[in-house]
Enzyme design. Sequence first.
Site, PDB file in Angstrom:
ATOM      1  N   LYS A  36       0.814  -1.222   0.000  1.00 57.58           N
ATOM      2  CA  LYS A  36       0.000   0.000   0.000  1.00 57.58           C
ATOM      3  C   LYS A  36       0.843   1.266   0.000  1.00 57.58           C
ATOM      4  O   LYS A  36       0.420   2.297  -0.515  1.00 57.58           O
ATOM      5  CB  LYS A  36      -0.943  -0.006   1.210  1.00 57.58           C
ATOM      6  CG  LYS A  36      -1.941  -1.163   1.218  1.00 57.58           C
ATOM      7  CD  LYS A  36      -3.101  -0.919   0.287  1.00 57.58           C
ATOM      8  CE  LYS A  36      -4.109  -2.064   0.310  1.00 57.58           C
ATOM      9  NZ  LYS A  36      -5.146  -1.929  -0.722  1.00 57.58           N
TER      10      LYS A  36
ATOM     11  N   GLU B 156      -9.755   5.802   3.237  1.00 61.81           N
ATOM     12  CA  GLU B 156     -10.567   4.702   3.763  1.00 61.81           C
ATOM     13  C   GLU B 156      -9.614   3.550   4.009  1.00 61.81           C
ATOM     14  O   GLU B 156      -8.547   3.493   3.408  1.00 61.81           O
ATOM     15  CB  GLU B 156     -11.632   4.300   2.732  1.00 61.81           C
ATOM     16  CG  GLU B 156     -11.177   3.297   1.653  1.00 61.81           C
ATOM     17  CD  GLU B 156     -10.080   3.828   0.733  1.00 61.81           C
ATOM     18  OE1 GLU B 156      -9.922   5.054   0.639  1.00 61.81           O
ATOM     19  OE2 GLU B 156      -9.368   3.002   0.121  1.00 61.81           O
TER      20      GLU B 156
ATOM     21  N   SER C 146       1.614  -9.693  -0.910  1.00 63.17           N
ATOM     22  CA  SER C 146       1.303  -8.263  -0.789  1.00 63.17           C
ATOM     23  C   SER C 146       1.554  -7.688   0.601  1.00 63.17           C
ATOM     24  O   SER C 146       1.795  -6.495   0.749  1.00 63.17           O
ATOM     25  CB  SER C 146      -0.153  -8.021  -1.191  1.00 63.17           C
ATOM     26  OG  SER C 146      -1.018  -8.829  -0.420  1.00 63.17           O
TER      27      SER C 146
HETATM   28  C1  LIG Z   1      -1.685  -7.043   2.476  1.00 57.46           C
HETATM   29  C2  LIG Z   1      -2.829  -6.666   1.611  1.00 57.46           C
HETATM   30  N1  LIG Z   1      -2.994  -7.273   0.429  1.00 57.46           N
HETATM   31  C3  LIG Z   1      -4.016  -6.991  -0.378  1.00 57.46           C
HETATM   32  C4  LIG Z   1      -4.981  -6.074  -0.022  1.00 57.46           C
HETATM   33  C5  LIG Z   1      -6.148  -5.853  -0.938  1.00 57.46           C
HETATM   34  O1  LIG Z   1      -6.089  -4.658  -1.636  1.00 57.46           O
HETATM   35  P1  LIG Z   1      -5.745  -4.605  -3.171  1.00 57.46           P
HETATM   36  O2  LIG Z   1      -6.633  -5.577  -3.849  1.00 57.46           O
HETATM   37  O3  LIG Z   1      -6.005  -3.211  -3.557  1.00 57.46           O
HETATM   38  O4  LIG Z   1      -4.317  -4.964  -3.339  1.00 57.46           O
HETATM   39  C6  LIG Z   1      -4.857  -5.387   1.197  1.00 57.46           C
HETATM   40  C7  LIG Z   1      -5.860  -4.399   1.588  1.00 57.46           C
HETATM   41  O5  LIG Z   1      -6.002  -3.980   2.664  1.00 57.46           O
HETATM   42  C8  LIG Z   1      -3.754  -5.705   2.034  1.00 57.46           C
HETATM   43  O6  LIG Z   1      -3.595  -5.116   3.212  1.00 57.46           O
END
Ligand SMILES: Cc1ncc(COP(=O)(O)O)c(C=O)c1O
Lengths: 396, 256
Positions: free
Chosen positions: A92, A114, A380
Site C-alpha cells: 500500500k 478509507e 502483498s
Molecule cells: C496485504 C494486503 N494485500 C491486499 C490487499 C487488498 O487490496 P488490493 O486488492 O487493492 O491490493 C490489502 C488491503 O487492505 C492488504 O492489506
Amino acid sequence: MQASYKQPDEQGYYGAFGGAYIPEMLYRNVEELRGNYLKIMAEPSFQQEYRLLLTDYAGRPTPLYHAARLSNKYQTNVYLKREDLCHTGAHKVNNTIGQILVAERLGKKRIIAETGAGQHGVATATVCALKGLECIVYMGEKDIERQAPNVARMKMLGATVIPAKSGSKTLKDATNEAIRDWINNPNDTFYIIGSVVGPHPYPDMVARFQSVISKEIRTQLAEKTGSELPSAVIACVGGGSNAAGTFYHFLDEPSVGIYAVEAAGCGIDTDKSAAATQLGKPGILHGSRSFLMQTEDGQVEEPYSISAGLDYPGIGPMHANLFVTGRGNFLNATDQEALDAAFELAKLEGIIPALESSHALAALKKVSFAKDDNIVICLSGRGDKDMETYMKAMGQ
Amino acid sequence: MSRLKELFERKERNVLNVYCTAGFPSPESTLPVMEALQESGADIIELGMPYSDPLADGEVIQNSSTIALRGGMTLSRLFEQLKEMRARVRVPVVLMGYMNPVLQYGFEKFCADAAAAGVDGLILPDLPPFEFEASYKVIIDRYGLDFIFLVTPETSETRVRQLDALSSGFLYAVSSSSTTGNEKDFAAVEAYLERLKSYQLKNPVLVGFGIKDQDTFSRACKYANGAIIGSAYIKALEGKTEVAAATRDFIRNVLG
Ligand SMILES: Cc1ncc(COP(=O)(O)O)c(C=O)c1O
C-alpha cells in the site's frame, strides 16, 4: 490516451468499465486531479522525490525470492515478490507515497483515506506524518475490531480514525464515509484512495504507482532466470491494487498468464462471499462502473471474507475488463483455503503472510503449473496484523 | 406543457419542493406522504428511491433509505404504488436516486414506467453530463421526462451554463458543498446564490440542502425561485405513524 489492458481511455474506461460517476459536488476536485496527475507524475522533481522515497524510505526494490521448499512441494518454480518487506508491511505504501506527493503539489493540507485491513490507513498515516499533514482515516467498525494492531499504529502515527457505522461496517462503508467527507470539504482536502477503484483518474493513478512491482519483477527475474517474463503472475484482488501492480508490465505480454484470486469467504455457493466477478454483475459503485455484488434491485450486497482487505463487493474497472475479455484468469479461495496456505508458507518458508496475500498463495493448489514454469506470486503484505485470526485458527 | 413548466409559469417565487423517501416511514406510506405534502402546500414532490449507498446524501436520508429497504421497498414495488399516484397527486413529481438500481431495472424500462406513472422529471446525482449526453439523454427525451442537474458553489460559470443548458424543469443549486442535512452558515451561500441569479439562466433555480424552517426557506427564496427541503422533513417523519399530521405541522412551520 489510447485504451489498453493497462490504461483507460480519455474518459477513464477500460473497455466497458470505469468512468467517473460522481455527483457534481465532487466534480471540481476530481477534475483538478484528472487534469494534473499525469503532468505532476512526469515532473522531474516529482520523479526524483518519488524514487528516493521508494528506495530510502519504503525499502524498494523489494526482493524477488525463490521459494525453494514451496517450489519443491508444487513441482514448479515459485518466486515470491516480497511486498511484505515494504515499510509499513504491505504494498500500500507504494501508492500512498505517490499520492501524498501529488496532494502536496496540488497544495492540499488535509488528507482523508478509507481502509479495510488497516494497511492502507497505516500507509496513509505514515506519509502524512512524513509530510506533516493532517490525516483522517475512515474504517468500518467491524474492521476496527478485527485489525486492532493497525488501529493502534494509525493512532501512534497521529491519524484520527473514524468508525464507519453504516451497512456492513466494512471497507465499502468506510469508502462511503470518506467520499462524504470529501464532499463536505471541497477546498483543502485530498482523498488518498487505497486501491484501483473510485472515479477516473484514481484507478489509473493507483495502478501507475503500484506498477513498480511488475517493473522490478521483470528486472529481477531476468537476473535470476535469464528471462524477464514469467510463465504466470498471481495476486489477490480486493479492489485490486497489488494485482494491478503485479500484472501491469505483463498485460501486453501474451505469453504471461494472469491469475487474480478473489476471496470466496465461506464459498461462492453461500451467501457469505466477496468474489465479485463470480457473484456480481456490472454496476456502479464509488464512482466507477465495474463488477458489483448486488441484489436484483440493484442494492449493493454486503460482502464477507475472513480478510478485511478483500471484504469489498466490487473490483477495480481494470480487473473487470481483464475478466470479461478473458485476459485474466479469475480464481477464488475460501477462508479455509487461505488459512491453510498461510500456515503452509509459515512452515515451509518461515514467512507469515497477510490473510489477503494467503488467498494468492492458495492458487498453487488450484492451478497445476509445469516443472520448468516460473511463477511469480505477489506476497502483498505480512501477517502481523492477522495474528489474532491465526491464533484462533490454531485453537488458541 | 410539462407540469414543472406549467408550475413555474404560474408561480415564480417561493416554490417549495419537499423530498421524501419512498417506503418511509413505512412501506405503504409513499402515497399518503405525498398526498399530505400536497395538502400542506408543497409545490413539487421529490420522491427519493432508496439506495444502499447514497453517497450524495447525509446520514438522515441514508437512515430513511435503510428503513425503506428493510421494509421491502424496491423499484418494482415503487412503480406498483405509483400506479395510483395521478389519481391522488396533482403537483409535479420528480424521482431522485442513484444510477445503480436504475441500471439494474433497465434504464429505458425505468423511464417508460416513470412516465407512465405520471412522473415529471429525474434527478440522478451520480449521472454526470458526459455520460448523460453520450448514452441517456435520448432515452429520457423519448419519454418526455425532465432531467435536473445539480450545481455547487465550486461549479464554474462555464459549467453552470453547460448544466443549465442540459437541464429542463429546474436547476438544483446545492446551497453549500455538502451532503444534505449539514448545518452550515447560511450567510456564506448568499453570495453564491446572488452570482447564480446574475447569470440569468434558462431554468428556474431551486436551492437545496440545509433548508429546514421558515427562516432558511425565506432567505433562500430571496435569491432563487424556491427551495428544497430534505433531511429536516425526513427527521420530522422519523418514528411517526400519523404522517399527515406530522407533515402538516412541519410544512406549516416552514411556510408560516
Ligand atoms: C496485504 C494486503 N494485500 C491486499 C490487499 C487488498 O487490496 P488490493 O486488492 O487493492 O491490493 C490489502 C488491503 O487492505 C492488504 O492489506
